[in-house]
Design a protein around this motif. Structure first.
Motif, PDB file in Angstrom:
ATOM      1  N   LEU A 255       0.803  -1.225   0.000  1.00 32.45           N
ATOM      2  CA  LEU A 255       0.000   0.000   0.000  1.00 32.45           C
ATOM      3  C   LEU A 255       0.838   1.278   0.000  1.00 32.45           C
ATOM      4  O   LEU A 255       0.552   2.201  -0.779  1.00 32.45           O
ATOM      5  CB  LEU A 255      -0.961  -0.008   1.197  1.00 32.45           C
ATOM      6  CG  LEU A 255      -2.081  -1.050   1.174  1.00 32.45           C
ATOM      7  CD1 LEU A 255      -2.930  -0.925   2.440  1.00 32.45           C
ATOM      8  CD2 LEU A 255      -2.956  -0.888  -0.055  1.00 32.45           C
ATOM      9  N   PRO A 256       1.851   1.406   0.850  1.00 30.91           N
ATOM     10  CA  PRO A 256       2.621   2.662   0.835  1.00 30.91           C
ATOM     11  C   PRO A 256       3.253   2.960  -0.521  1.00 30.91           C
ATOM     12  O   PRO A 256       3.213   4.104  -1.002  1.00 30.91           O
ATOM     13  CB  PRO A 256       3.683   2.440   1.924  1.00 30.91           C
ATOM     14  CG  PRO A 256       3.063   1.440   2.853  1.00 30.91           C
ATOM     15  CD  PRO A 256       2.292   0.519   1.959  1.00 30.91           C
ATOM     16  N   ALA A 257       3.834   1.929  -1.161  1.00 29.53           N
ATOM     17  CA  ALA A 257       4.474   2.139  -2.463  1.00 29.53           C
ATOM     18  C   ALA A 257       3.445   2.468  -3.541  1.00 29.53           C
ATOM     19  O   ALA A 257       3.696   3.299  -4.421  1.00 29.53           O
ATOM     20  CB  ALA A 257       5.277   0.899  -2.858  1.00 29.53           C
ATOM     21  N   LEU A 258       2.287   1.845  -3.479  1.00 28.47           N
ATOM     22  CA  LEU A 258       1.248   2.130  -4.464  1.00 28.47           C
ATOM     23  C   LEU A 258       0.702   3.538  -4.291  1.00 28.47           C
ATOM     24  O   LEU A 258       0.450   4.240  -5.279  1.00 28.47           O
ATOM     25  CB  LEU A 258       0.129   1.096  -4.344  1.00 28.47           C
ATOM     26  CG  LEU A 258       0.502  -0.309  -4.832  1.00 28.47           C
ATOM     27  CD1 LEU A 258      -0.531  -1.324  -4.367  1.00 28.47           C
ATOM     28  CD2 LEU A 258       0.640  -0.340  -6.352  1.00 28.47           C
ATOM     29  N   ARG A 259       0.551   3.980  -3.075  1.00 26.03           N
ATOM     30  CA  ARG A 259       0.111   5.358  -2.834  1.00 26.03           C
ATOM     31  C   ARG A 259       1.142   6.348  -3.385  1.00 26.03           C
ATOM     32  O   ARG A 259       0.783   7.369  -3.960  1.00 26.03           O
ATOM     33  CB  ARG A 259      -0.104   5.599  -1.350  1.00 26.03           C
ATOM     34  CG  ARG A 259      -1.329   4.913  -0.771  1.00 26.03           C
ATOM     35  CD  ARG A 259      -1.920   5.713   0.370  1.00 26.03           C
ATOM     36  NE  ARG A 259      -2.459   6.975  -0.090  1.00 26.03           N
ATOM     37  CZ  ARG A 259      -2.693   8.031   0.695  1.00 26.03           C
ATOM     38  NH1 ARG A 259      -2.406   7.965   1.988  1.00 26.03           N
ATOM     39  NH2 ARG A 259      -3.185   9.147   0.212  1.00 26.03           N
ATOM     40  N   ALA A 260       2.412   6.025  -3.191  1.00 26.92           N
ATOM     41  CA  ALA A 260       3.465   6.909  -3.709  1.00 26.92           C
ATOM     42  C   ALA A 260       3.433   6.986  -5.228  1.00 26.92           C
ATOM     43  O   ALA A 260       3.919   7.961  -5.808  1.00 26.92           O
ATOM     44  CB  ALA A 260       4.826   6.414  -3.228  1.00 26.92           C
ATOM     45  N   ARG A 261       2.851   5.979  -5.879  1.00 29.22           N
ATOM     46  CA  ARG A 261       2.762   5.961  -7.340  1.00 29.22           C
ATOM     47  C   ARG A 261       1.440   6.543  -7.843  1.00 29.22           C
ATOM     48  O   ARG A 261       1.120   6.418  -9.023  1.00 29.22           O
ATOM     49  CB  ARG A 261       2.943   4.531  -7.850  1.00 29.22           C
ATOM     50  CG  ARG A 261       4.337   3.989  -7.579  1.00 29.22           C
ATOM     51  CD  ARG A 261       4.510   2.596  -8.129  1.00 29.22           C
ATOM     52  NE  ARG A 261       5.790   2.038  -7.729  1.00 29.22           N
ATOM     53  CZ  ARG A 261       6.539   1.266  -8.494  1.00 29.22           C
ATOM     54  NH1 ARG A 261       6.147   0.992  -9.725  1.00 29.22           N
ATOM     55  NH2 ARG A 261       7.673   0.781  -8.055  1.00 29.22           N
ATOM     56  N   GLY A 262       0.661   7.133  -6.955  1.00 22.82           N
ATOM     57  CA  GLY A 262      -0.539   7.836  -7.387  1.00 22.82           C
ATOM     58  C   GLY A 262      -1.829   7.061  -7.269  1.00 22.82           C
ATOM     59  O   GLY A 262      -2.871   7.514  -7.750  1.00 22.82           O
ATOM     60  N   ILE A 263      -1.803   5.888  -6.611  1.00 23.40           N
ATOM     61  CA  ILE A 263      -3.023   5.102  -6.409  1.00 23.40           C
ATOM     62  C   ILE A 263      -3.603   5.474  -5.050  1.00 23.40           C
ATOM     63  O   ILE A 263      -2.927   5.338  -4.021  1.00 23.40           O
ATOM     64  CB  ILE A 263      -2.741   3.591  -6.451  1.00 23.40           C
ATOM     65  CG1 ILE A 263      -1.943   3.211  -7.708  1.00 23.40           C
ATOM     66  CG2 ILE A 263      -4.046   2.807  -6.368  1.00 23.40           C
ATOM     67  CD1 ILE A 263      -2.656   3.447  -8.998  1.00 23.40           C
TER      68      ILE A 263
ATOM     69  N   LEU B 145       1.852 -16.046  -6.457  1.00 22.87           N
ATOM     70  CA  LEU B 145       2.990 -15.892  -5.564  1.00 22.87           C
ATOM     71  C   LEU B 145       2.760 -14.776  -4.543  1.00 22.87           C
ATOM     72  O   LEU B 145       2.003 -13.834  -4.796  1.00 22.87           O
ATOM     73  CB  LEU B 145       4.258 -15.562  -6.357  1.00 22.87           C
ATOM     74  CG  LEU B 145       4.738 -16.619  -7.343  1.00 22.87           C
ATOM     75  CD1 LEU B 145       5.979 -16.110  -8.066  1.00 22.87           C
ATOM     76  CD2 LEU B 145       5.040 -17.940  -6.631  1.00 22.87           C
ATOM     77  N   PHE B 146       3.426 -14.899  -3.406  1.00 20.97           N
ATOM     78  CA  PHE B 146       3.483 -13.788  -2.474  1.00 20.97           C
ATOM     79  C   PHE B 146       4.927 -13.287  -2.447  1.00 20.97           C
ATOM     80  O   PHE B 146       5.849 -14.016  -2.102  1.00 20.97           O
ATOM     81  CB  PHE B 146       3.056 -14.172  -1.053  1.00 20.97           C
ATOM     82  CG  PHE B 146       2.899 -12.972  -0.169  1.00 20.97           C
ATOM     83  CD1 PHE B 146       1.701 -12.290  -0.136  1.00 20.97           C
ATOM     84  CD2 PHE B 146       3.953 -12.497   0.591  1.00 20.97           C
ATOM     85  CE1 PHE B 146       1.545 -11.149   0.647  1.00 20.97           C
ATOM     86  CE2 PHE B 146       3.819 -11.362   1.369  1.00 20.97           C
ATOM     87  CZ  PHE B 146       2.617 -10.692   1.400  1.00 20.97           C
ATOM     88  N   VAL B 147       5.103 -12.034  -2.850  1.00 20.69           N
ATOM     89  CA  VAL B 147       6.428 -11.430  -2.985  1.00 20.69           C
ATOM     90  C   VAL B 147       6.628 -10.413  -1.847  1.00 20.69           C
ATOM     91  O   VAL B 147       5.842  -9.472  -1.712  1.00 20.69           O
ATOM     92  CB  VAL B 147       6.580 -10.727  -4.344  1.00 20.69           C
ATOM     93  CG1 VAL B 147       7.966 -10.117  -4.487  1.00 20.69           C
ATOM     94  CG2 VAL B 147       6.313 -11.719  -5.476  1.00 20.69           C
ATOM     95  N   GLU B 148       7.647 -10.619  -1.061  1.00 20.56           N
ATOM     96  CA  GLU B 148       7.885  -9.716   0.071  1.00 20.56           C
ATOM     97  C   GLU B 148       8.786  -8.538  -0.272  1.00 20.56           C
ATOM     98  O   GLU B 148       8.935  -7.608   0.512  1.00 20.56           O
ATOM     99  CB  GLU B 148       8.495 -10.504   1.240  1.00 20.56           C
ATOM    100  CG  GLU B 148       7.540 -11.567   1.808  1.00 20.56           C
ATOM    101  CD  GLU B 148       8.094 -12.241   3.037  1.00 20.56           C
ATOM    102  OE1 GLU B 148       9.187 -11.816   3.507  1.00 20.56           O
ATOM    103  OE2 GLU B 148       7.470 -13.185   3.549  1.00 20.56           O
ATOM    104  N   ALA B 149       9.378  -8.564  -1.462  1.00 19.94           N
ATOM    105  CA  ALA B 149      10.266  -7.471  -1.865  1.00 19.94           C
ATOM    106  C   ALA B 149       9.482  -6.181  -2.053  1.00 19.94           C
ATOM    107  O   ALA B 149       8.282  -6.196  -2.332  1.00 19.94           O
ATOM    108  CB  ALA B 149      10.993  -7.842  -3.157  1.00 19.94           C
ATOM    109  N   ASP B 150      10.179  -5.046  -1.930  1.00 23.77           N
ATOM    110  CA  ASP B 150       9.541  -3.759  -2.158  1.00 23.77           C
ATOM    111  C   ASP B 150       9.225  -3.582  -3.638  1.00 23.77           C
ATOM    112  O   ASP B 150       9.921  -4.108  -4.518  1.00 23.77           O
ATOM    113  CB  ASP B 150      10.473  -2.622  -1.711  1.00 23.77           C
ATOM    114  CG  ASP B 150      10.698  -2.612  -0.207  1.00 23.77           C
ATOM    115  OD1 ASP B 150       9.828  -3.150   0.516  1.00 23.77           O
ATOM    116  OD2 ASP B 150      11.729  -2.070   0.230  1.00 23.77           O
ATOM    117  N   LEU B 151       8.175  -2.817  -3.898  1.00 24.71           N
ATOM    118  CA  LEU B 151       7.819  -2.492  -5.288  1.00 24.71           C
ATOM    119  C   LEU B 151       8.853  -1.535  -5.882  1.00 24.71           C
ATOM    120  O   LEU B 151       9.352  -0.668  -5.200  1.00 24.71           O
ATOM    121  CB  LEU B 151       6.441  -1.854  -5.346  1.00 24.71           C
ATOM    122  CG  LEU B 151       5.241  -2.782  -5.159  1.00 24.71           C
ATOM    123  CD1 LEU B 151       3.961  -1.991  -5.082  1.00 24.71           C
ATOM    124  CD2 LEU B 151       5.165  -3.775  -6.328  1.00 24.71           C
TER     125      LEU B 151
END
Length: 302
Positions: free
Chosen positions: A231-239, A296-302
């Motif tokens: 969620l934090p990374a997606l918000r930073a991308r304008g979502i 898959l569940f990916v734990e890496a950052d976007l």
């Protein structure tokens, strides 16, 4: 400028008993932190007669609680009766936005504000622009898109962009009913056996590995989507708008976890642990948003 994040509760996709359907939405109205609630039958029109009598009371309860209500359409229209019902939905002066989940409904809504639903195939800027020209003021994108494309479409959109963030993903709709077929029943005499599986029926591979889920005529992911970490990374991308699909779990508590992460009140890892406790039978995935296989569940950052 970052706009406040909003949560949408998608329509119930499963064939829940009428009392459970009504009580679910009453509790969402009274206790949940979601901003928008979608209601309406999306999967199978044979379910509509059981739920339609409940909708006026459900909608009144939701609007009285300050929720924005969106009326969702069927995802596959095959009969004249279904087409007529879709036209009534599209042309009614209800005061509510309609979510088009079949492209024919988007055409019926041309010139009026509407929501382009997640079951439309919106994968590029051209398709998005075409729907916005018809009148789409909000678009819920398909689940298969990676974060970079989500961000590109969010940047190109004139209206709001919404993405799917929790629950089994709606992948496809068929004219045939596998749920009925699995019980050796014809679609026309299905006996509504999909109601036996309020979270969908798991489908295994020949190696007995869970693969997909079936909900009447609908094919869904076996895994539950969980984007709490992202969620934090997606918000930073304008979502800024995220959709939660109803499952047979405590959706008030699920929504509260997503709200807490969006507000920065809870760390995503802590929220994920709590989500797992709320959904003890679920396996989670977020592969699509990372550009990987969806299961898959990916734990890496976007």
């Amino acid at each position: 400028m970052t706009h406040p994040a909003k949560l949408t509760l998608g329509p119930v996709l499963f064939n829940w008993r009428p009392e459970a359907f009504r009580d679910f939405y009453f509790r969402i109205a009274d206790e949940s932190c979601v901003d928008t609630v979608c209601v309406g039958e999306v999967v199978c029109s044979k379910r509509t007669p059981f739920l339609a009598p409940l909708l006026p009371e459900v909608i009144e309860r939701l609007t009285s609680a300050g929720k924005e209500v969106v009326l969702s359409s069927l995802a596959l229209i095959m009969t004249e009766r279904e087409a007529n019902e879709a036209r009534q939905l599209a042309t009614a002066e209800s005061g509510f936005l309609v979510e088009a989940n079949d492209i024919s409904v988007a055409s019926m809504l041309a010139g009026r504000p509407f929501v382009a639903g997640p079951l439309l195939n919106i994968y590029n800027e051209g398709t998005l622009a075409c729907l916005e020209q018809l009148g789409a003021v909000r678009t819920c994108l398909p689940a298969e898109l990676p974060a970079d494309i989500l961000a590109t479409l969010a940047g190109a959109a004139k209206g709001e962009i919404e993405i799917q963030a929790f629950g089994r993903l709606p992948l496809a709709i068929s004219a045939r009913c596998y749920h009925a077929r699995s019980r050796n029943l014809a679609k026309d005499g299905c006996q509504y056996v999909c109601a036996d599986d309020p979270d969908g029926m798991a489908v295994d591979t020949l190696d007995d590995e869970p693969f997909l889920a079936v909900n009447g005529t609908q094919t869904m992911s076996y895994h539950y989507l969980d984007l709490l970490h992202d969620l934090p990374a997606l918000r930073a991308r304008g979502i800024n708008r995220f959709r939660l699909w109803p499952q047979d779990v405590d959706m008030v508590a699920v929504a509260a976890l997503y709200r807490a992460v969006l507000d920065g009140a809870v760390e995503p890892a802590d929220a994920a642990d709590r989500l797992a406790a709320l959904c003890p039978r679920a396996e989670f995935s977020n592969g699509y948003v990372h550009g990987r296989e969806g299961h898959l569940f990916v734990e890496a950052d976007l």
